[in-house]
Design a protein around this motif. Sequence first.
Motif, short mmCIF file in Angstrom:
data_model
loop_
_atom_site.label_atom_id
_atom_site.label_comp_id
_atom_site.label_asym_id
_atom_site.label_seq_id
_atom_site.Cartn_x
_atom_site.Cartn_y
_atom_site.Cartn_z
N MET A 129 0.82 -1.21 0.00
CA MET A 129 0.00 0.00 0.00
C MET A 129 0.86 1.26 0.00
SD MET A 129 -3.02 -1.17 2.65
CE MET A 129 -4.22 -2.42 2.18
N LEU A 130 1.97 1.23 0.73
CA LEU A 130 2.87 2.38 0.75
C LEU A 130 3.44 2.66 -0.64
CD1 LEU A 130 4.74 1.73 4.11
CD2 LEU A 130 3.31 3.72 3.59
N GLU A 131 3.79 1.61 -1.35
CA GLU A 131 4.32 1.78 -2.71
C GLU A 131 3.26 2.36 -3.64
OE1 GLU A 131 6.56 -0.83 -6.20
OE2 GLU A 131 6.26 -1.68 -4.20
N GLN A 132 2.02 1.97 -3.44
CA GLN A 132 0.92 2.49 -4.26
C GLN A 132 0.52 3.91 -3.84
OE1 GLN A 132 -1.26 -1.89 -4.74
NE2 GLN A 132 -2.20 -0.32 -3.48
N GLY A 133 0.82 4.27 -2.59
CA GLY A 133 0.42 5.57 -2.07
C GLY A 133 -1.01 5.62 -1.59
N SER A 134 -1.61 4.45 -1.40
CA SER A 134 -2.99 4.41 -0.92
C SER A 134 -3.32 3.01 -0.42
CB SER A 134 -3.98 4.78 -2.04
OG SER A 134 -3.92 3.83 -3.08
N GLY A 135 -4.33 2.93 0.42
CA GLY A 135 -4.77 1.63 0.92
C GLY A 135 -5.82 1.79 2.00
N ARG A 136 -6.57 0.71 2.18
CA ARG A 136 -7.61 0.68 3.21
C ARG A 136 -7.46 -0.60 4.03
NH1 ARG A 136 -8.28 5.21 1.39
NH2 ARG A 136 -10.20 6.06 0.46
N VAL A 137 -7.34 -0.44 5.34
CA VAL A 137 -7.34 -1.57 6.26
C VAL A 137 -8.65 -1.52 7.03
CG1 VAL A 137 -6.21 -2.70 8.21
CG2 VAL A 137 -4.83 -1.54 6.46
N VAL A 138 -9.41 -2.60 6.96
CA VAL A 138 -10.70 -2.69 7.66
C VAL A 138 -10.65 -3.91 8.57
CG1 VAL A 138 -13.19 -2.90 7.44
CG2 VAL A 138 -11.89 -1.66 5.69
N ASN A 139 -10.66 -3.67 9.86
CA ASN A 139 -10.62 -4.76 10.84
C ASN A 139 -12.04 -5.05 11.33
OD1 ASN A 139 -7.77 -4.97 10.80
ND2 ASN A 139 -7.61 -3.21 12.19
N ILE A 140 -12.39 -6.32 11.36
CA ILE A 140 -13.70 -6.70 11.86
C ILE A 140 -13.56 -7.02 13.35
CG2 ILE A 140 -15.71 -8.18 11.58
CD1 ILE A 140 -14.97 -6.27 9.20
N SER A 141 -13.96 -6.06 14.13
CA SER A 141 -13.91 -6.19 15.59
C SER A 141 -15.25 -6.72 16.07
CB SER A 141 -13.56 -4.84 16.21
OG SER A 141 -13.45 -4.93 17.61
N SER A 142 -15.80 -6.12 17.10
CA SER A 142 -17.06 -6.61 17.68
C SER A 142 -17.58 -5.57 18.65
CB SER A 142 -16.82 -7.93 18.42
OG SER A 142 -17.95 -8.29 19.19
N VAL A 143 -18.88 -5.60 18.89
CA VAL A 143 -19.44 -4.79 19.95
C VAL A 143 -18.76 -5.13 21.28
CG1 VAL A 143 -21.32 -6.40 20.44
CG2 VAL A 143 -21.60 -3.99 21.00
N GLU A 144 -18.28 -6.38 21.40
CA GLU A 144 -17.58 -6.78 22.62
C GLU A 144 -16.23 -6.09 22.75
OE1 GLU A 144 -19.51 -8.14 24.48
OE2 GLU A 144 -20.92 -9.22 23.21
N GLY A 145 -15.72 -5.51 21.66
CA GLY A 145 -14.49 -4.74 21.72
C GLY A 145 -14.66 -3.37 22.36
#
Length: 260
Positions: A129-145
Amino acid sequence: MGTLDGKVALVTAGTRGIGRGIAEALLAQGASVVMTGRSPEKGAKALAEIGLTDRTAFLAGDARDKDEVAGWVAGAVERFGRLDILVNNAGGSDGFALVHELSDEAWDNAFTFIVDSAFWATRAALPVMLEQGSGRVVNISSVEGKMGNKAAVSHYISAKHAMNGFTKAVAFEYGQQGITSNAICPGAIETDLMVEVGPSFAAETGVTYEEYKADYAKDAAIGRLNTVEEVGAMAVLLAGPAGGGITGALLNVDGGTSPF
């Protein structure tokens, strides 16, 4: 034209449940999607059901294996030439018990499955992503988090809290390089996994599975469980152009269960 035309996503544990819902939502917006999972049979079944052979791929492996997780990122780039979206959906827990009876194995498994897997995948994806200059990280957490009001799941609660912290740390470190990092915190959803593990968890807490589901629904302002489609819609928002200004956020799709 979709909002994600030309983008490539990697969705861990993407063959069923929440991961499958997210994969299908991303595909509907034009993305190419690599799904992962432990079962080649379930992977082949998912690819056949989706039917978009030119924009889908499956990579087998265990999210608790560092080398296999890194291999997923490399495999996605090899298949489609880039990686724009990482969805860290893999994770779970077992050995449900009150803290004084919780085993080391159950505690370690929850953290490896939830936190370590997300760290390994993100660490491998960031250079791309750094080489591309863009990116999206989406973590699936929980209401319990965000909460801690369920018995016998302290390992799951603690690991999801840690995932939320990791989400914010990545957002802070990479925001100025065009990379966002967010966590979705779903409420209870009756996925295949819940059907499998829900009865045993319910038994540990002294209720039936139906009572367990009803308890979650009662806690929600909408009076029902959430759906995978609702989580998928949030993932599309975060992965697309409209999500460029959202980072370090812990976004609830919980029907109003969490107070914050």
